[in-house]
Design an enzyme around this catalytic site. Structure first.
Site, PDB file in Angstrom:
ATOM      1  N   CYS B 147      -6.688  75.776   3.717  1.00 50.57           N
ATOM      2  CA  CYS B 147      -5.843  75.297   2.617  1.00 50.57           C
ATOM      3  C   CYS B 147      -6.018  76.204   1.386  1.00 50.57           C
ATOM      4  O   CYS B 147      -5.805  77.403   1.470  1.00 50.57           O
ATOM      5  CB  CYS B 147      -6.171  73.836   2.341  1.00 50.57           C
ATOM      6  SG  CYS B 147      -4.992  73.042   1.247  1.00 50.57           S
ATOM      7  N   GLN B 148      -6.417  75.634   0.268  1.00 51.20           N
ATOM      8  CA  GLN B 148      -6.620  76.464  -0.929  1.00 51.20           C
ATOM      9  C   GLN B 148      -7.688  77.529  -0.650  1.00 51.20           C
ATOM     10  O   GLN B 148      -7.600  78.658  -1.132  1.00 51.20           O
ATOM     11  CB  GLN B 148      -7.069  75.576  -2.089  1.00 51.20           C
ATOM     12  CG  GLN B 148      -7.221  76.304  -3.406  1.00 51.20           C
ATOM     13  CD  GLN B 148      -7.894  75.425  -4.460  1.00 51.20           C
ATOM     14  OE1 GLN B 148      -8.691  74.537  -4.137  1.00 51.20           O
ATOM     15  NE2 GLN B 148      -7.561  75.648  -5.709  1.00 51.20           N
TER      16      GLN B 148
END
Lengths: 415, 354
Positions: B147-148
């Site tokens: 994700c991030q």
């Protein structure tokens, strides 16, 4: 029992049961009581259960089991409340006695009445920030709206639980109503004078920002109300479809799931709209302006009594970060100076060499060397062969000589 | 036909049954015990401020010689990758013979308010990578960004390609402006400077309420009603509570890093436009020349598939592959099916590349 759900044979008991239900709902958070579990009232289980569940988990903590239990309690409340609302609608519909084929008209009427909750002014807005879940105010507008407007409740819970957002001032901003707005407008038109002019202007600025936030919040509330109305329309349509297909809801849970589905569908269409993005951002931005103004005023007050201010703490934190970066840089320089990285680089080069097939080349070289050695150690048969090997030996020796020795040879020769 | 076959007696009986289940559930709650966060044995090998680098104890005799560093997002906690014994991507990788490290970012407080992306990417991630390189006497490590954390891994790989042997990205946003990216739409008009300047660090609760707002009726209501059906099963309840703990275990976000991430990545879509600067250097995805495996979820509502798949157009690698998982953003590492599909796919891909 008659198949008509609103036939009089059970409707006679229904009114009594419903009255008891309302009474119990009202009592749940208002009274202390004992031994309710054994009472005859069929709805007392809820009140008793509330107490039993809350005790092991109070005071509130952030443990997941406590949080889940609290949420379960909230859902239970919601589930029960839905039951109450639905019964109320049933009752309203049954007042027309024989439903027959008229139920669709009755349902339409009930849905329209429910939708009216979201169009009758701003009563819900002014209570929205502090009164969700207030079981003591059964049946009033704000509670009904809260029941249907879960995103607002999520926002409210967040506002209430986070110290950064929750304080009396913020609540007061939203709870003041039109009268407050009018009073504020008058105050804002007063020019600042004398020594306290700047302070007064700061306060006026704060109030102006507060009014902007109120308007932005109101806009947001209206948008979510529209979403709730769409959810009701959806529910209406789906119920009509069920009726047309000869299907019916068997349990309260089925009804609850339908309610959730319709609201999620309506919410999804709302939150993906450009309008939502703009209104939601306006509300957040307006809120942040109010908070910033409040923090600045607080800082001024703290500075006046020589207490640390947010500005000073920020400055200290900034310096801490700068120092951390410098320390890391120094540590890394030291690490490099100590040559620890060389090992890693050598290993990497080895790694790369292996990938390039250097091992194979090395093995070939070893084999060649071995051949040369064998050739040198083999018995001499002829003069020509001896001369060749002597040449090879010489070459090998030169190859092994240190660079300065090899370089010195031509000079000696020259001499 | 009238579509309600519910009468008050039936309703009261149903609600009473429901209530009895909930009351009985109190006993299960009391017996469920502490909710552990992360189940695979691990050791702390490196600390840097609040950041901790964990090394998981290998589960095979001769683990793969190039370790994998898992870089998780700053929002939520990384133990999601190792949440329970039969739902652990970490364990799956260990079982496949991988040697696994993981960065735990910790919980930033006010003293971390000025940490920026440069500190996270060129600071913490680089120092963790260098530690692993030293420890294993290797020059390059494998990175798995989630994700991030995947976006951070892309930045790191573009800035330090000489330190990354293979890059795996999971549910990683690359193009932040795909039409179905709801989070991106929500922050488009937010005054991020005002938000960060006012709040300092961004409260984790604010992010929670944002995520909940995507499905408020299901996530704050129906889910807990459904939970009541689990109350007679201690194991299922514990699993539910583990997930519950993770969902609300949201660290505050360091203000400056949040500012830069939202403005540069979400609002300006800088990762694909090539105008993000981390420290003094511009991030150019074309510098990512090492092999790349991009894992995305086809039903991801947080990072839509198109947002991830955009990576293919921008990386400089000639060895780019994708794995499409038929599930959602969380399911990709916790669902039963993902346990069978994802860790083996990642491990085999890494093994093939040495």
């Amino acid at each position: 029992m008659n198949n008509n759900p609103f036939s009089t044979d059970w409707m006679s008991g229904w009114n009594t049961l419903q009255r008891k239900m309302w009474e119990d709902w009202s009592d749940v958070t208002q009274s202390s009581w004992t031994n309710a579990w054994q009472t005859e009232n069929p709805m007392n289980f809820f009140r008793d259960g509330m107490s039993r569940w809350q005790n092991p988990f109070s005071p509130p903590t952030q443990k997941p089991e406590a949080m889940a239990m609290r949420h379960a309690m909230g859902s239970m409340e919601e589930f029960m409340r839905m039951g109450r609302e639905v019964f109320k609608v049933f009752q309203g519909m049954s007042e027309g006695a024989n439903l027959g084929q008229e139920w669709t008209a009755q349902l339409d009427k009930a849905i329209q009445q429910a939708k009216a909750m979201f169009t009758q002014g701003n009563e819900s807005l002014y209570g929205a920030m502090g009164n969700f879940g207030n079981m003591g105010k059964m049946g009033n507008m704000e509670e009904m709206t809260a029941f249907w407007s879960r995103p607002m409740k999520a926002w409210s819970d967040f506002m209430g639980s986070n110290p950064a957002f929750s304080n009396d001032t913020m609540r007061a901003l939203l709870a003041g109503g039109p009268a407050t707005e009018e009073a504020l407008s008058r105050f804002l038109s007063m020019p600042g004078l004398g020594l306290n002019r700047e302070k007064q202007e700061k306060i006026q600025e704060g109030m102006r920002l507060s009014l902007e936030y109120r308007k932005a919040f109101e806009e947001f509330q209206k948008l979510m109300n529209e979403s709730s109305k769409r959810a009701l329309d959806l529910m209406h349509r789906k119920l009509l479809e069920m009726g047309a297909e000869g299907k019916s809801m068997e349990t309260m849970r089925d009804l609850y799931v339908l309610w959730v589905d319709c609201n999620e569908e309506a919410n999804a269409s709302t939150v993906t709209s450009k309008e939502f993005n703009e209104i939601n951002s306006r509300m957040m931005n307006a809120m942040m302006r109010v908070r910033r103004n409040m923090a600045e005023m607080m800082d001024n007050s703290l500075a006046a009594v020589n207490l640390p201010t947010r500005r000073e703490l920020d400055s200290a934190h900034r310096q801490i970060s700068t120092l951390r970066r410098r320390i890391s840089a120094v540590e890394e320089s030291l690490h490099e100076l100590q040559g620890k990285d060389a090992t890693s680089e050598i290993n990497t080069l080895r790694d790369d060499m292996e990938k390039l097939g250097v091992r194979r080349l090395r093995e070939e070289l070893t084999a060649l060397k071995q051949q040369v050695e064998e050739a040198l150690t083999a018995p001499v048969d002829t003069g020509a062969e001896s001369a060749d090997k002597s040449a090879i030996k010489k070459t090998v020796r030169i190859g092994n000589a240190r660079p300065q020795q090899a370089a010195a040879a031509p000079a000696q020769k020259g001499e | 036909m009238f579509p309600f076959a519910i009468n008050p007696e039936k309703a009261v009986e149903e609600l009473s049954r429901f209530n009895q289940k909930l009351a009985a559930g109190v006993k299960t709650f009391s017996e469920v015990g502490p909710i552990e966060s992360g189940i695979s044995p691990k050791e702390v090998v490196f600390r840097d401020d609040k950041v901790t680098l964990y090394h998981y104890i290998p589960r095979t005799d001769n683990p793969h010689r190039v370790p994998v560093l898992v870089v998780y997002a700053l929002v939520n906690r990384p133990y999601m990758t190792d949440i329970q014994e039969d739902r652990s991507m970490i364990r799956g990788l260990l079982d496949e013979g991988m040697d696994v490290y993981l960065i735990d970012w910790g919980y930033p407080d006010a003293s971390d308010r000025y940490l920026g992306l440069d500190d996270y990417i060129n600071g913490y991630i680089r120092r963790c990578v260098d530690f692993i390189r030293d420890r294993h006497d290797i020059y390059r490590v494998n990175i798995l960004g989630i994700c991030q954390g995947g976006a951070f891994s892309l930045c790191f790989s573009a800035l330090h390609p000489d330190r990354v042997r293979n890059l795996v990205t999971m549910v990683t946003p690359v193009d932040f402006h795909t039409p179905d990216n709801l989070l991106s739409q929500w922050v488009r008009n937010l005054d991020i400077d005002l938000l960060v300047d006012t709040m300092g660090n961004i409260p984790g609760d604010l992010l929670n309420v944002t995520f909940l707002s995507m499905n408020p009726y299901r996530l704050t209501g129906q889910k807990y009603l459904d939970m009541v059906d689990l109350l007679d099963d201690k194991v299922k309840l514990k699993n539910f509570l583990r997930m519950e703990k993770w969902i609300f275990d949201s660290p505050d976000q360091a203000g400056e890093a949040f500012r830069q991430f939202i403005k540069d990545f979400f609002q300006k879509n800088g990762l694909i436009k090539g105008n993000i600067k981390i420290g003094e250097r511009r991030v150019d995805l074309a510098n990512i020349t090492m092999p790349v495996l991009n894992v995305y979820a086809t039903k991801d509502h947080l990072v839509p598939p198109d947002a991830s798949k955009a990576l293919k157009q921008y990386v400089g690698s000639s060895d780019y592959q994708e794995v499409a998982f038929n599930g959602g953003h969380i399911g990709v590492y916790v669902s039963g099916r993902s346990q069978k599909e994802i860790p083996p796919a990642i491990a085999n891909w890494l093994k093939e590349r040495g």
